[in-house]
Scaffold this motif. Structure first.
Motif, PDB file in Angstrom:
ATOM      1  N   GLY A  55       0.782  -1.233   0.000  1.00 57.66           N
ATOM      2  CA  GLY A  55       0.000   0.000   0.000  1.00 57.66           C
ATOM      3  C   GLY A  55       0.813   1.281   0.000  1.00 57.66           C
ATOM      4  O   GLY A  55       0.323   2.322   0.416  1.00 57.66           O
ATOM      5  N   PHE A  56       2.063   1.234  -0.516  1.00 56.29           N
ATOM      6  CA  PHE A  56       2.827   2.483  -0.618  1.00 56.29           C
ATOM      7  C   PHE A  56       2.220   3.310  -1.745  1.00 56.29           C
ATOM      8  O   PHE A  56       1.665   2.780  -2.690  1.00 56.29           O
ATOM      9  CB  PHE A  56       4.299   2.239  -0.999  1.00 56.29           C
ATOM     10  CG  PHE A  56       5.092   1.443  -0.002  1.00 56.29           C
ATOM     11  CD1 PHE A  56       4.495   0.839   1.097  1.00 56.29           C
ATOM     12  CD2 PHE A  56       6.462   1.290  -0.192  1.00 56.29           C
ATOM     13  CE1 PHE A  56       5.254   0.103   1.997  1.00 56.29           C
ATOM     14  CE2 PHE A  56       7.220   0.560   0.698  1.00 56.29           C
ATOM     15  CZ  PHE A  56       6.615  -0.044   1.779  1.00 56.29           C
ATOM     16  N   SER A  57       2.388   4.616  -1.653  1.00 55.28           N
ATOM     17  CA  SER A  57       1.943   5.482  -2.729  1.00 55.28           C
ATOM     18  C   SER A  57       2.732   5.113  -3.998  1.00 55.28           C
ATOM     19  O   SER A  57       3.908   4.761  -3.915  1.00 55.28           O
ATOM     20  CB  SER A  57       2.199   6.933  -2.327  1.00 55.28           C
ATOM     21  OG  SER A  57       2.574   7.681  -3.447  1.00 55.28           O
ATOM     22  N   PRO A  58       2.081   5.212  -5.165  1.00 54.38           N
ATOM     23  CA  PRO A  58       2.794   4.879  -6.418  1.00 54.38           C
ATOM     24  C   PRO A  58       3.998   5.781  -6.650  1.00 54.38           C
ATOM     25  O   PRO A  58       4.902   5.441  -7.404  1.00 54.38           O
ATOM     26  CB  PRO A  58       1.739   5.089  -7.510  1.00 54.38           C
ATOM     27  CG  PRO A  58       0.450   5.374  -6.823  1.00 54.38           C
ATOM     28  CD  PRO A  58       0.695   5.612  -5.386  1.00 54.38           C
ATOM     29  N   THR A  59       4.019   6.937  -5.974  1.00 49.40           N
ATOM     30  CA  THR A  59       5.157   7.841  -6.167  1.00 49.40           C
ATOM     31  C   THR A  59       6.321   7.512  -5.229  1.00 49.40           C
ATOM     32  O   THR A  59       7.369   8.148  -5.296  1.00 49.40           O
ATOM     33  CB  THR A  59       4.736   9.306  -5.927  1.00 49.40           C
ATOM     34  OG1 THR A  59       4.210   9.399  -4.596  1.00 49.40           O
ATOM     35  CG2 THR A  59       3.669   9.758  -6.914  1.00 49.40           C
ATOM     36  N   ALA A  60       6.138   6.536  -4.345  1.00 54.98           N
ATOM     37  CA  ALA A  60       7.231   6.176  -3.428  1.00 54.98           C
ATOM     38  C   ALA A  60       8.443   5.724  -4.238  1.00 54.98           C
ATOM     39  O   ALA A  60       8.315   4.950  -5.186  1.00 54.98           O
ATOM     40  CB  ALA A  60       6.784   5.081  -2.478  1.00 54.98           C
ATOM     41  N   LYS A  61       9.597   6.238  -3.863  1.00 56.56           N
ATOM     42  CA  LYS A  61      10.813   5.921  -4.629  1.00 56.56           C
ATOM     43  C   LYS A  61      11.454   4.631  -4.144  1.00 56.56           C
ATOM     44  O   LYS A  61      11.433   4.328  -2.959  1.00 56.56           O
ATOM     45  CB  LYS A  61      11.819   7.059  -4.483  1.00 56.56           C
ATOM     46  CG  LYS A  61      11.701   8.043  -5.632  1.00 56.56           C
ATOM     47  CD  LYS A  61      12.768   9.087  -5.562  1.00 56.56           C
ATOM     48  CE  LYS A  61      12.206  10.348  -4.951  1.00 56.56           C
ATOM     49  NZ  LYS A  61      13.177  11.339  -4.569  1.00 56.56           N
ATOM     50  N   ILE A  62      12.041   3.918  -5.086  1.00 60.12           N
ATOM     51  CA  ILE A  62      12.785   2.714  -4.724  1.00 60.12           C
ATOM     52  C   ILE A  62      14.271   3.031  -4.864  1.00 60.12           C
ATOM     53  O   ILE A  62      14.713   3.439  -5.942  1.00 60.12           O
ATOM     54  CB  ILE A  62      12.455   1.548  -5.694  1.00 60.12           C
ATOM     55  CG1 ILE A  62      10.957   1.418  -5.925  1.00 60.12           C
ATOM     56  CG2 ILE A  62      13.128   0.265  -5.242  1.00 60.12           C
ATOM     57  CD1 ILE A  62      10.188   0.558  -4.996  1.00 60.12           C
ATOM     58  N   HIS A  63      15.011   2.881  -3.789  1.00 62.79           N
ATOM     59  CA  HIS A  63      16.455   3.114  -3.860  1.00 62.79           C
ATOM     60  C   HIS A  63      17.183   1.778  -3.815  1.00 62.79           C
ATOM     61  O   HIS A  63      16.750   0.855  -3.128  1.00 62.79           O
ATOM     62  CB  HIS A  63      16.907   3.971  -2.673  1.00 62.79           C
ATOM     63  CG  HIS A  63      16.391   5.373  -2.710  1.00 62.79           C
ATOM     64  ND1 HIS A  63      17.002   6.370  -3.427  1.00 62.79           N
ATOM     65  CD2 HIS A  63      15.299   5.939  -2.131  1.00 62.79           C
ATOM     66  CE1 HIS A  63      16.317   7.506  -3.278  1.00 62.79           C
ATOM     67  NE2 HIS A  63      15.278   7.264  -2.502  1.00 62.79           N
ATOM     68  N   CYS A  64      18.304   1.707  -4.532  1.00 65.20           N
ATOM     69  CA  CYS A  64      19.053   0.448  -4.558  1.00 65.20           C
ATOM     70  C   CYS A  64      20.133   0.414  -3.492  1.00 65.20           C
ATOM     71  O   CYS A  64      20.847  -0.574  -3.359  1.00 65.20           O
ATOM     72  CB  CYS A  64      19.727   0.240  -5.898  1.00 65.20           C
ATOM     73  SG  CYS A  64      18.586   0.390  -7.216  1.00 65.20           S
ATOM     74  N   SER A  65      20.300   1.514  -2.769  1.00 66.70           N
ATOM     75  CA  SER A  65      21.300   1.492  -1.693  1.00 66.70           C
ATOM     76  C   SER A  65      20.804   2.343  -0.539  1.00 66.70           C
ATOM     77  O   SER A  65      19.963   3.239  -0.724  1.00 66.70           O
ATOM     78  CB  SER A  65      22.639   2.039  -2.196  1.00 66.70           C
ATOM     79  OG  SER A  65      22.534   3.436  -2.407  1.00 66.70           O
TER      80      SER A  65
END
Ligand SMILES: *[C@@H]1O[C@H](CO)[C@@H](O)[C@H](O)[C@H]1NC(C)=O
Ligand SMILES: *[C@@H]1O[C@H](CO)[C@@H](O)[C@H](O)[C@H]1NC(C)=O
Ligand SMILES: *[C@@H]1O[C@H](CO)[C@@H](O)[C@H](O)[C@H]1NC(C)=O
Length: 354
Positions: A55-65
């Motif tokens: 349920g995160f907002s679609p704008t939530a960013k995914i970071h690889c580090s």
């Protein structure tokens, strides 16, 4: 969800299982929102699907580090569901980047690690809180009211607190809580953390003078505590015992006995029901069952409190609040003391001056 001024933007360090519970809590808390997650052990696609299913907002960013999440200007605060052995490094870095920190217990592997984290927070005007959820259940405030009531409870004489559960074979082999390089304090840093904090609560957060581990601690081959007990002594015949274990049936009890009353709680760590929690008291001629109805689940109450404190700093220029830091440090000190006593043939550990 809108991300107005009143929203505290939280970044999650990792996508471990505990994150599901806390993500739900952040989603429920009106003034907090998840804006980023850093996932280093799974692919971007897996992280996206994790974000979606939680349920995160679609704008939530995914970071690889973790570094990249800490650089994110849209993150006000970071939640740390990572192993305790990584807390110091990443909490100090987060504080250096101006991020407020919510850190799961055990906060450090010892109080010197704890102090490094808190020094970094103080130097940077950062709010620190540990992730002990039950402390934020509205029931806990009611319990505290009873325990500090000179008429109904009187003076504390003794408190017994237990948290045990029977971990399965897989947990006892593989969980981070039984690995020396990860959460190296075992049952003591996990279940024991809660029991210790509850005995502090019972005596108005006063540190005991002496801590002595009880006979029969169980350690695994790597020296990690799987089960132990301890005696805590304040002055004038006021005592507490704690018991924490991965090897015994599920029990989450507090019994506190005062000169005029007794408190009993049977599910203090995780209430049997999410939206209602009970405890019982007996005082002069009167036995009462108390039910506390909660608008929010306790983990959301924790997030609401954290967001409130961060909001005071972010929006009103307030200073970080020291209350949670002080309770947390005392808990860590006592965890250390129990460990020290176990390591020293159950000799008492004296706490004055620590
Ligand atoms: C605290 O724990 C860390 C990590 O295990 C260790 O390196 C350090 O020496 C410990 N400090 C003290 C004072 O015990
Ligand atoms: C273990 O604890 C649970 C929960 O308190 C209880 O329902 C159950 O009966 C206990 N198991 C045994 C074998 O006593
Ligand atoms: C949460 O935000 C609302 C407005 O969105 C604000 O009125 C309220 O005071 C905030 N609550 C807390 C606890 O900060």
């Amino acid at each position: 969800m809108a991300t107005g001024d009143n929203q505290i933007r939280i970044g999650l360090l990792s996508s471990s299982n505990i994150v599901r519970k806390v993500s739900r809590a952040i989603n429920l808390a009106p003034n907090a929102t998840i804006t980023a997650i850093a996932s280093i052990s799974i692919s971007i696609e897996e992280a996206r699907s994790f974000a979606k299913s939680n349920g995160f907002s679609p704008t939530a960013k995914i970071h690889c580090s973790y570094e990249s999440l800490l650089e994110d200007p849209e993150v006000d605060a970071v939640y740390f569901p990572i192993p305790a052995s990584l807390h110091v490094e990443w909490a100090v870095r987060a504080a250096g980047k101006g991020k407020h920190v919510l850190i799961d217990k055990p906060v450090g592997l010892n109080v010197s690690e704890f102090d490094q984290i808190v020094e970094a927070c103080e130097a940077n005007g950062i709010q620190f809180m540990d992730g002990t959820q039950w402390m934020h259940n509205p029931r806990t405030a009611k319990i505290q009211e009873f325990l500090t009531d000179p008429v109904r409870f009187g003076q504390l004489k003794t408190v017994h607190s237990c948290f045990s559960f029977a971990a399965n074979e897989n947990f006892l082999k593989n969980d981070i809580r039984v690995k020396p390089g990860l959460d190296g304090l075992g049952a003591l840093g996990d279940a024991g953390w809660y029991t210790i904090q509850s005995t502090l609560l019972a005596n108005n957060f006063k540190l005991p003078k002496t801590v002595t581990a009880l006979p029969g601690p169980v350690l695994n081959d790597a020296g990690i505590v799987l089960s132990c007990g301890a005696l805590l002594e304040w002055e004038k015949e006021i005592t507490a015992t704690i018991y924490c274990s991965f090897l015994a049936n599920l029990t989450m009890e507090i019994t506190a006995i005062g000169t005029k009353g007794t408190l009993r709680v049977h599910d203090f760590v995780i209430p049997f029901q999410e939206t209602e929690a009970s405890f019982s008291t007996s005082s002069k001629d009167c036995f009462s069952e108390h039910k506390v109805v909660t608008e929010f689940i306790q983990e959301a109450c924790m997030v609401i409190e954290f967001a409130r404190l961060v909001g005071e700093i972010k929006n009103r220029g307030a200073k970080p609040d020291g209350f949670w830091v002080s309770i947390s440090r005392k808990t860590q000190l006592l965890v250390d003391a129990v460990k020290e006593s176990i390591d020293n043939n159950l000799e008492p550990v004296f706490l004055s001056g620590r």
